[in-house]
Design a protein around this motif. Sequence first.
Motif, PDB file in Angstrom:
ATOM      1  N   VAL A 178       0.850  -1.192   0.000  1.00 53.97           N
ATOM      2  CA  VAL A 178       0.000   0.000   0.000  1.00 53.97           C
ATOM      3  C   VAL A 178       0.885   1.240   0.000  1.00 53.97           C
ATOM      4  CG1 VAL A 178      -1.658   1.333   1.363  1.00 53.97           C
ATOM      5  CG2 VAL A 178      -1.901  -1.152   1.165  1.00 53.97           C
ATOM      6  N   CYS A 179       0.634   2.139  -0.939  1.00 53.99           N
ATOM      7  CA  CYS A 179       1.420   3.367  -1.074  1.00 53.99           C
ATOM      8  C   CYS A 179       0.645   4.534  -0.462  1.00 53.99           C
ATOM      9  CB  CYS A 179       1.715   3.647  -2.548  1.00 53.99           C
ATOM     10  SG  CYS A 179       2.690   5.141  -2.831  1.00 53.99           S
ATOM     11  N   ASN A 180       1.182   5.086   0.613  1.00 53.85           N
ATOM     12  CA  ASN A 180       0.550   6.196   1.328  1.00 53.85           C
ATOM     13  C   ASN A 180       1.023   7.520   0.742  1.00 53.85           C
ATOM     14  OD1 ASN A 180      -0.617   7.964   3.120  1.00 53.85           O
ATOM     15  ND2 ASN A 180       0.885   7.582   4.740  1.00 53.85           N
ATOM     16  N   GLY A 181       0.164   8.155  -0.062  1.00 55.40           N
ATOM     17  CA  GLY A 181       0.512   9.421  -0.694  1.00 55.40           C
ATOM     18  C   GLY A 181       1.441   9.216  -1.870  1.00 55.40           C
ATOM     19  N   GLY A 182       1.818  10.310  -2.508  1.00 54.57           N
ATOM     20  CA  GLY A 182       2.690  10.208  -3.662  1.00 54.57           C
ATOM     21  C   GLY A 182       2.028   9.442  -4.788  1.00 54.57           C
ATOM     22  N   ALA A 183       2.849   8.922  -5.681  1.00 49.59           N
ATOM     23  CA  ALA A 183       2.345   8.171  -6.836  1.00 49.59           C
ATOM     24  C   ALA A 183       2.604   6.688  -6.618  1.00 49.59           C
ATOM     25  CB  ALA A 183       3.037   8.646  -8.113  1.00 49.59           C
ATOM     26  N   ALA A 184       1.527   5.908  -6.567  1.00 44.79           N
ATOM     27  CA  ALA A 184       1.664   4.465  -6.395  1.00 44.79           C
ATOM     28  C   ALA A 184       2.356   3.868  -7.613  1.00 44.79           C
ATOM     29  CB  ALA A 184       0.302   3.832  -6.194  1.00 44.79           C
TER      30      ALA A 184
END
Length: 330
Positions: free
Chosen positions: A198-204
């Motif tokens: 899971v990518c929190n913020g930014g661009a996954a």
Amino acid sequence: MSAFAQRIARIWYDGAPVPWWLRSLVPVYRGLRAAHLAPYRIGLRRAARVAAPVIVVGNLTAGGSGKTPLAIALAENLRLHGFRPGVVSRGYGGSERGPLLLDDLPDPRRVGDEPCVIRRRAGVEVAIGRDRARAAALLLDRGVNVVIADDGLQHVALARDLEICVVDGQRRFGNGRLLPAGPLREPLARLESIPFRVCNGGAAQAGEIPMRLVGDVAVPVQRAALTRPLDAFAGQRVHAVAAIGNPERFFLSLRAHGIEVVPHPFPDHHAFAAADLAFGDGAPVLMTEKDAVKCVAFADAHHWCVPVRAELPVSFFDDVVERLRALKAP
């Protein structure tokens, strides 16, 4: 934040050269980690398994990345799907070794700040303890049928059925080095064995699930029943307090609402005293929910908490539920 902590942050995340003495300590960290894992790898010890599926939410880097908001969102969603989730945590920052089941008014000085936030926000059973298997057993005694382990990716003593790794979308993995030369607790190759990233913020990036932390209201620290739109502070000068892994994320979120921020970063899990919030000018003080639970005793009308909620694709929760039901299938 101390000058030393600022220097480490520049080395880990801003491209500053890694000094020889930090590089020389990496083999020591690697050796200690290998010694810790060895009894499990050769069969002298086995990870403890509890009588319910265990979902681990963690990260590969030192410090915060959004694990607790995700654990809360996961617990809330599982409950909507008919499960009875509970959360187990080490209780970092608290004095209690455990195992201990939290009551409705837990003391963060005893059990840690994050378990208090989870208990208050998610309304599920929460247990803390250095022996997380024994803490999880307390949850099962209360009818819990899915255990969420908050910040347990490297805690191999507890067997798990699903792993979720949270990635800080802004700082990613820093310089990609192991502690203490870089922020990594484990090599990046570990990601290959984790089904949910899971990518929190930014661009996954490819294979990652996007997550966004939303904080659009402020709540008085002493009167949680009241709320105020965060936009109401737009154009005002406020003191922003954050004792989290990445304080700058909180400061940027406030600036995005047009707030003039005077930043006050503290070390993660800092034990606040009244003097820490005495800025002497009467300006509002905005802080994270994790910090607010430690300031209730001495907060006044100027002190506000900004809770956040994690927003993820519905498909992520559906995938987790599908895997859990497959585990329970005969």
